[in-house]
Design a protein around this motif. Structure first.
Motif, PDB file in Angstrom:
ATOM      1  N   ASP A  53      42.293  41.007  45.369  1.00  0.00           N
ATOM      2  CA  ASP A  53      42.066  42.298  46.024  1.00  0.00           C
ATOM      3  C   ASP A  53      41.433  41.715  47.499  1.00  0.00           C
ATOM      4  OD1 ASP A  53      39.211  41.745  45.816  1.00  0.00           O
ATOM      5  OD2 ASP A  53      38.623  43.346  44.796  1.00  0.00           O
ATOM      6  N   TRP A  54      41.487  42.709  48.448  1.00  0.00           N
ATOM      7  CA  TRP A  54      41.227  42.647  50.043  1.00  0.00           C
ATOM      8  C   TRP A  54      39.789  41.667  49.988  1.00  0.00           C
ATOM      9  CZ3 TRP A  54      37.161  44.430  52.592  1.00  0.00           C
ATOM     10  CH2 TRP A  54      36.541  45.579  52.124  1.00  0.00           C
ATOM     11  N   ARG A  55      38.942  42.179  49.424  1.00  0.00           N
ATOM     12  CA  ARG A  55      37.359  41.511  49.237  1.00  0.00           C
ATOM     13  C   ARG A  55      37.456  40.159  48.774  1.00  0.00           C
ATOM     14  NH1 ARG A  55      32.911  45.954  48.201  1.00  0.00           N
ATOM     15  NH2 ARG A  55      33.760  47.510  49.100  1.00  0.00           N
ATOM     16  N   THR A  56      38.274  39.679  47.682  1.00  0.00           N
ATOM     17  CA  THR A  56      38.306  38.451  47.364  1.00  0.00           C
ATOM     18  C   THR A  56      39.162  37.603  48.360  1.00  0.00           C
ATOM     19  OG1 THR A  56      38.361  39.248  45.266  1.00  0.00           O
ATOM     20  CG2 THR A  56      38.998  36.971  45.367  1.00  0.00           C
ATOM     21  N   ARG A  57      40.023  38.046  48.775  1.00  0.00           N
ATOM     22  CA  ARG A  57      40.849  37.367  50.302  1.00  0.00           C
ATOM     23  C   ARG A  57      39.851  37.060  51.199  1.00  0.00           C
ATOM     24  NH1 ARG A  57      46.211  41.053  50.045  1.00  0.00           N
ATOM     25  NH2 ARG A  57      46.918  40.274  47.905  1.00  0.00           N
ATOM     26  N   PHE A  61      38.467  33.386  52.363  1.00  0.00           N
ATOM     27  CA  PHE A  61      38.526  32.941  53.958  1.00  0.00           C
ATOM     28  C   PHE A  61      37.041  32.399  54.485  1.00  0.00           C
ATOM     29  CE2 PHE A  61      37.871  33.820  58.528  1.00  0.00           C
ATOM     30  CZ  PHE A  61      38.791  33.119  59.023  1.00  0.00           C
ATOM     31  N   THR A  62      35.883  33.344  54.032  1.00  0.00           N
ATOM     32  CA  THR A  62      34.614  33.116  54.526  1.00  0.00           C
ATOM     33  C   THR A  62      34.034  31.973  53.972  1.00  0.00           C
ATOM     34  OG1 THR A  62      33.594  34.817  53.163  1.00  0.00           O
ATOM     35  CG2 THR A  62      34.529  35.397  55.461  1.00  0.00           C
ATOM     36  N   ARG A  66      30.669  28.831  54.941  1.00  0.00           N
ATOM     37  CA  ARG A  66      29.459  28.975  54.035  1.00  0.00           C
ATOM     38  C   ARG A  66      28.802  27.587  53.983  1.00  0.00           C
ATOM     39  NH1 ARG A  66      29.242  34.100  50.785  1.00  0.00           N
ATOM     40  NH2 ARG A  66      30.801  35.652  51.833  1.00  0.00           N
ATOM     41  N   PRO A  67      27.573  27.537  54.001  1.00  0.00           N
ATOM     42  CA  PRO A  67      26.891  26.249  53.762  1.00  0.00           C
ATOM     43  C   PRO A  67      26.962  25.652  52.318  1.00  0.00           C
ATOM     44  CG  PRO A  67      25.356  28.086  54.141  1.00  0.00           C
ATOM     45  CD  PRO A  67      26.396  28.566  54.187  1.00  0.00           C
ATOM     46  N   GLY A  68      26.895  24.618  51.893  1.00  0.00           N
ATOM     47  CA  GLY A  68      26.873  24.068  50.356  1.00  0.00           C
ATOM     48  C   GLY A  68      25.664  24.117  49.883  1.00  0.00           C
ATOM     49  N   ARG A  69      25.664  23.546  48.801  1.00  0.00           N
ATOM     50  CA  ARG A  69      24.240  23.196  47.982  1.00  0.00           C
ATOM     51  C   ARG A  69      23.364  22.426  49.053  1.00  0.00           C
ATOM     52  NH1 ARG A  69      24.810  22.590  41.683  1.00  0.00           N
ATOM     53  NH2 ARG A  69      26.028  24.557  41.337  1.00  0.00           N
ATOM     54  N   GLY A  70      23.938  21.441  49.504  1.00  0.00           N
ATOM     55  CA  GLY A  70      23.044  20.510  50.350  1.00  0.00           C
ATOM     56  C   GLY A  70      22.485  20.977  51.490  1.00  0.00           C
TER      57      GLY A  70
END
Length: 71
Positions: A53-57, A61-62, A66-70
């Motif tokens: 759906d558009w939220r998952t798309r 993208f975002t 986003r920062p990773g675990r580290g």
């Protein structure tokens, strides 16, 4: 790039993504041992896009920013 299972164990390590004609070629190892060469065809990429759906798309993208675990 690594993909993990629900138990947080590594399932797939992708070592290369590249174009091969009209397909996307993924190369790597499954479970750290078995070599893999898989192709993503345009019709399968479109099918995956239709599953979202558009939220998952938007999330996909975002996810790139986003920062990773580290971090």
């Amino acid at each position: 790039m690594k993909l993990y299972g629900s138990d947080d164990r590594e399932l797939l390590e992708v070592s290369a993504l590249r174009r091969d004609g009209n397909t996307l070629l993924l190369q790597g190892k499954i479970l750290g041992m078995m070599p893999l060469a898989a192709r993503l065809r345009p019709e399968e990429a479109r099918a995956a896009w239709r599953l979202m759906d558009w939220r998952t798309r938007w999330f996909l993208f975002t996810l790139l920013f986003r920062p990773g675990r580290g971090a």
